[in-house]
Every structure is written in C-alpha cells, then in structure tokens.
Design an enzyme around this catalytic site. Structure first.
Site, PDB file in Angstrom:
ATOM      1  N   LYS A   1       0.935  -1.341   0.038  1.00  0.00           N
ATOM      2  CA  LYS A   1      -0.223   0.038   0.063  1.00  0.00           C
ATOM      3  C   LYS A   1       0.852   1.229  -0.094  1.00  0.00           C
ATOM      4  O   LYS A   1       0.697   2.324  -0.860  1.00  0.00           O
ATOM      5  CB  LYS A   1      -0.895   0.025   1.310  1.00  0.00           C
TER       6      LYS A   1
ATOM      7  N   ARG B   1     -10.240  -0.953   8.193  1.00  0.00           N
ATOM      8  CA  ARG B   1      -9.708  -2.296   8.513  1.00  0.00           C
ATOM      9  C   ARG B   1     -10.647  -3.250   9.274  1.00  0.00           C
ATOM     10  O   ARG B   1     -10.414  -4.151   9.832  1.00  0.00           O
ATOM     11  CB  ARG B   1      -8.446  -2.048   9.257  1.00  0.00           C
TER      12      ARG B   1
ATOM     13  N   ARG C   1      11.817  -4.855   5.287  1.00  0.00           N
ATOM     14  CA  ARG C   1      11.240  -3.390   5.175  1.00  0.00           C
ATOM     15  C   ARG C   1      12.112  -2.446   5.906  1.00  0.00           C
ATOM     16  O   ARG C   1      12.281  -2.709   6.921  1.00  0.00           O
ATOM     17  CB  ARG C   1       9.791  -3.369   5.444  1.00  0.00           C
TER      18      ARG C   1
ATOM     19  N   ARG D   1      10.597  -0.578  11.489  1.00  0.00           N
ATOM     20  CA  ARG D   1       9.738  -0.371  12.229  1.00  0.00           C
ATOM     21  C   ARG D   1       9.686  -1.355  13.477  1.00  0.00           C
ATOM     22  O   ARG D   1       9.798  -2.521  13.091  1.00  0.00           O
ATOM     23  CB  ARG D   1       8.250  -0.456  11.544  1.00  0.00           C
TER      24      ARG D   1
ATOM     25  N   ARG E   1       0.015  -9.612  13.592  1.00  0.00           N
ATOM     26  CA  ARG E   1      -0.604  -8.579  13.135  1.00  0.00           C
ATOM     27  C   ARG E   1      -1.250  -9.041  11.658  1.00  0.00           C
ATOM     28  O   ARG E   1      -2.380  -8.658  11.102  1.00  0.00           O
ATOM     29  CB  ARG E   1       0.605  -7.402  12.616  1.00  0.00           C
TER      30      ARG E   1
END
Ligand code: ADP
Ligand code: ADP
Ligand code: ZN
Length: 216
Positions: free
Chosen positions: A13, A89, A128, A162, A173
C-alpha cells in the site's frame, strides 16, 4: 476521484501510494502514518495509540473513525479527492466511512485490494526499512535504494526498521487483519466497486494494474 487502497500489512500500500501520489493529485490519508506521527510527537492521540500499535493490535474503532472523519472534512479533500490507505480495517470502520461520505456528499469510486499470500507478506515485512526524513519505503532485497544507503527521494542516509516489523510481531498482525478484512471486501464487492489485484507481481506491474483501474 475518491479511492481506497486496501491490503494486509506488507501488501504494498505504502509503495503504491507513493507512485499514485506522483501521478494523481489525490490527498493521501494513511491512518498508520498518522498514528506513527502522533506517537513520535507524544500527542494525546499518540499516547493512546502506542499501546495498540506496539503490539500489532488495531487502535479502537471510535478513535480511528473520528480521526478520519475530521480529516475528510477538510477542504483539500473535496477539492482534490482522496486516497485512503489502511482504512477501513474493520466492518465498523467501513460503515462509519459510508455514513461520513454520505454526510459530505462524496462517493467512493474504487476500492483496490492488493492481494498477497501470508508467507510472502512475512518475507516483505522482515526486509522493510524506511527513510526517517521523508517516509519513503524500501526493501533490502526487492526494492533497495538506487545508491546504497541513500534515499532515492530525499538523499537522506538515515533509515529505520519499524518496531512492529520485528519477526515476533508480524504473524499476529497479519492474522488479526486477515480475519477483519474479509467482511469489508464482501461489503465493497456487494457495492460493485471492488477491484482485486495480484500483489505478488513486481512493483511496476502492480502499479500498471492500478493505473488501468484509475484511468490515465
Ligand atoms: P502496514 O503498513 O503494516 O499495513 P500501517 O502502517 O497501516 O500498517 O498501520 C500500523 C498500525 O497502525 C497498525 O498495526 C494498527 O495498530 C494501526 N492502524 C493503522 N490503521 C488502522 C485502522 N484503520 N484501524 C485501527 N488501527 C490502525
Ligand atoms: P504496506 O504499506 O501495505 O504495509 P509496503 O508498501 O510498506 O506495504 O511494502 C512492504 C515491503 O515490501 C516494503 O519493504 C516494500 O519495499 C516491499 N514491496 C512492496 N511491493 C512489493 C512488490 N510488488 N514486490 C516485492 N516487494 C514489494
Ligand atoms: Zn527520504
């Protein structure tokens, strides 16, 4: 034009919305970014959100819904259209969004769901990293900066991982959001505005598909 960009954590996204923002003048509203900014600045919202985001849980609907409602009411949104990223969500959020848009006399033109298998998501999140200065997202293998250790967008050398992308947080998650995303997809399928695209293709090919949906 008003659109939603949906997908599980790591679906792409953020990466795609950077590209969409360059080509279309939509106001980009990413609830995850808003929460991270509030946490960094230690605002009231940030202090509240932190206990949820740290553990990979969703921030309560009433908090998230009123945050988005306020943002959507600002003038730039009615002038340029919006791209919501990471919201809704939950089905409750989708219903709150319908009501808010109705009150604002706005409609949704397209909902784009970027579909990626869970194992691929884990692999993406573990590699990431993000530019601390401008927020651009990279992957150590799949999307490294053109010049090593230098952000393509702003030239900064300061990157971070993160907290919620650490391996022990990632599975929880993804699984939590898999369950809550399903009824939302049905909701937009019923409304006839859902576009599902294969998010396991290359970044460029996913973007070509998105352009095909949004129009040139
Ligand atoms: P990702 O990029 O991994 O998909 P985000 O950056 O969108 O994740 O969100 C990070 C965190 O912020 C989520 O794990 C959740 O705690 C919180 N968050 C973001 N969007 C929402 C939302 N719509 N409802 C509740 N919590 C949210
Ligand atoms: P989201 O915002 O949905 O959580 P991101 O855009 O941050 O997802 O992407 C998650 C990670 O996967 C990042 O490291 C990004 O560089 C990488 N990535 C994004 N799209 C692709 C793709 N199509 N193929 C391979 N890696 C990708
Ligand atoms: Zn940068």
């Amino acid at each position: 034009m008003n659109i939603l960009l949906m997908g599980l954590p790591g679906a792409g996204k953020g990466t795609q919305s950077e590209m969409i923002s360059t080509d279309y003048s939509l106001v980009h509203i990413a609830t995850g970014d808003i929460f991270r900014e509030a946490i960094k600045n230690e605002t009231e919202l940030g202090l509240l959100a932190k206990s949820y985001t740290d553990n990979g849980n969703l921030v309560p609907d009433d908090v998230t819904n009123s945050l988005v409602k306020e943002r959507l009411a600002q003038n730039d949104v009615s002038e340029n259209g919006f791209m919501l990223d990471g919201y809704p969500r939950t089905l409750n959020q989708a219903e709150a969004l319908d009501k808010n848009l109705n009150d604002l006399n706005e409609t949704l033109d397209a909902v784009i769901y970027i579909d990626v298998d869970k194992e691929v998501l884990k692999d993406r999140l573990s590699g990431r990293f993000i530019c601390r200065n401008c927020g651009a997202t990279y992957h150590k293998l799949y999307n490294p900066p053109k010049v090593e250790d230098t952000c393509d967008t702003c030239g900064s050398h300061d990157f971070y991982q993160r907290e919620d992308d650490k391996p022990e947080k990632v599975s929880h998650r993804i699984e939590l959001q898999m369950d809550s995303i399903r009824p939302i997809l049905e909701h937009y399928q019923d409304a006839g505005i859902l576009h599902q695209i294969n998010g396991e293709d290359s970044i460029e090919s996913v973007y070509r598909n998105i352009r095909g949906i949004l129009g040139e």
